[in-house]
Design a protein around this motif. Sequence first.
Motif, PDB file in Angstrom:
ATOM      1  N   ASP A  88      33.940 -17.009  34.741  1.00 33.93           N
ATOM      2  CA  ASP A  88      33.829 -18.303  33.925  1.00 33.93           C
ATOM      3  C   ASP A  88      34.513 -18.624  32.833  1.00 33.93           C
ATOM      4  OD1 ASP A  88      31.372 -18.771  35.582  1.00 33.93           O
ATOM      5  OD2 ASP A  88      30.062 -17.445  34.015  1.00 33.93           O
ATOM      6  N   VAL A  89      35.464 -17.566  32.299  1.00 33.53           N
ATOM      7  CA  VAL A  89      36.296 -17.581  30.898  1.00 33.53           C
ATOM      8  C   VAL A  89      37.556 -18.410  31.596  1.00 33.53           C
ATOM      9  CG1 VAL A  89      37.562 -16.253  29.554  1.00 33.53           C
ATOM     10  CG2 VAL A  89      35.399 -15.458  30.086  1.00 33.53           C
ATOM     11  N   VAL A  91      37.606 -20.386  34.211  1.00 33.63           N
ATOM     12  CA  VAL A  91      37.517 -21.855  34.787  1.00 33.63           C
ATOM     13  C   VAL A  91      37.340 -22.465  33.360  1.00 33.63           C
ATOM     14  CG1 VAL A  91      35.601 -23.116  35.684  1.00 33.63           C
ATOM     15  CG2 VAL A  91      36.176 -21.186  36.736  1.00 33.63           C
ATOM     16  N   CYS A  92      36.505 -21.997  32.375  1.00 35.28           N
ATOM     17  CA  CYS A  92      36.551 -22.791  31.158  1.00 35.28           C
ATOM     18  C   CYS A  92      37.906 -22.991  30.516  1.00 35.28           C
ATOM     19  CB  CYS A  92      35.583 -21.826  30.135  1.00 35.28           C
ATOM     20  SG  CYS A  92      35.018 -22.914  28.632  1.00 35.28           S
ATOM     21  N   ALA A  93      38.462 -22.191  30.247  1.00 34.96           N
ATOM     22  CA  ALA A  93      39.818 -22.234  29.648  1.00 34.96           C
ATOM     23  C   ALA A  93      40.840 -23.480  30.436  1.00 34.96           C
ATOM     24  CB  ALA A  93      40.627 -21.020  29.499  1.00 34.96           C
ATOM     25  N   ARG A  95      39.796 -25.432  32.667  1.00 37.98           N
ATOM     26  CA  ARG A  95      39.231 -26.817  32.537  1.00 37.98           C
ATOM     27  C   ARG A  95      39.098 -27.697  31.515  1.00 37.98           C
ATOM     28  NH1 ARG A  95      37.611 -27.225  37.945  1.00 37.98           N
ATOM     29  NH2 ARG A  95      36.237 -25.766  38.778  1.00 37.98           N
ATOM     30  N   GLN A  96      39.529 -27.160  30.259  1.00 40.78           N
ATOM     31  CA  GLN A  96      39.530 -27.752  29.154  1.00 40.78           C
ATOM     32  C   GLN A  96      40.973 -28.100  28.859  1.00 40.78           C
ATOM     33  OE1 GLN A  96      38.610 -24.905  26.109  1.00 40.78           O
ATOM     34  NE2 GLN A  96      36.654 -24.714  26.410  1.00 40.78           N
ATOM     35  N   ASN A  97      41.698 -27.722  29.970  1.00 39.67           N
ATOM     36  CA  ASN A  97      43.009 -28.417  29.829  1.00 39.67           C
ATOM     37  C   ASN A  97      43.831 -28.916  31.190  1.00 39.67           C
ATOM     38  OD1 ASN A  97      46.020 -28.636  29.516  1.00 39.67           O
ATOM     39  ND2 ASN A  97      46.266 -27.104  28.302  1.00 39.67           N
ATOM     40  N   SER A 117      35.774 -22.971  43.174  1.00 42.34           N
ATOM     41  CA  SER A 117      36.076 -21.793  42.245  1.00 42.34           C
ATOM     42  C   SER A 117      37.669 -21.621  41.881  1.00 42.34           C
ATOM     43  CB  SER A 117      35.287 -20.634  42.255  1.00 42.34           C
ATOM     44  OG  SER A 117      35.734 -19.808  43.506  1.00 42.34           O
ATOM     45  N   SER A 135      45.037 -15.788  24.129  1.00 45.04           N
ATOM     46  CA  SER A 135      43.844 -16.699  24.731  1.00 45.04           C
ATOM     47  C   SER A 135      44.231 -16.668  26.317  1.00 45.04           C
ATOM     48  CB  SER A 135      43.634 -18.160  24.267  1.00 45.04           C
ATOM     49  OG  SER A 135      44.815 -19.010  24.577  1.00 45.04           O
TER      50      SER A 135
END
Length: 198
Positions: A88-89, A91-93, A95-97, A117, A135
């Motif tokens: 999830d970390v 994917v989140c990082a 998908r924000q970019n 995924s 990050s």
Amino acid sequence: MSDRAARQMTIDEFAAEIGMTTRTVRSYQARGLLPAPNRQGRSPMYDDCHLTRMRTVLRLQHRGLPLEAIRALLAPDLVLRQFLPTGDVLVCALRQNPELLRAAIDSGVVTRLPDGSLELRNARAVLAAARKGASLGHTVSVLVQAVSVLQPHAESALAEVQRSAPSVPPENLAELVVEAFRLAITAVAGRGVSRTAS
């Protein structure tokens, strides 16, 4: 390609070839010691690459190495991936970019799995790119940039090694080039460090 190189075996044939039961073969596969079989339709098939890998595992085991140590030697990324902030970390990082996500997939740093995924492809590379406190997005960005810079050199290195070592089976060639490249870069970096220190 020779008949031997193209040979495909069922799990029963493969197990008989290495002197194991099919249950043991599946157990080694589940532990990450043996790659998943190739698929021909719905049938899992094994080839000479699987034989080579299994014989290496058995040889190391016969010399007294525990299976976890063998797994770490032969598949370090599988082991290291357990300690990286993926899932999830990641994917989140990414998908924000969207631009970084696209670049990461294009460069092969990240693989999009059939279920949609994402998976970091090389845990060692991620660890090398990471800085303390950086990050995940920054780490993947550094890695994508490094892959982009190295891509032309990688292509010429692969072609050169293939020309100079035609006896190396194609399935082993990439791994050989990666390890040779790692040794060469480490040697250059070591010389650079010793020069700076003097």
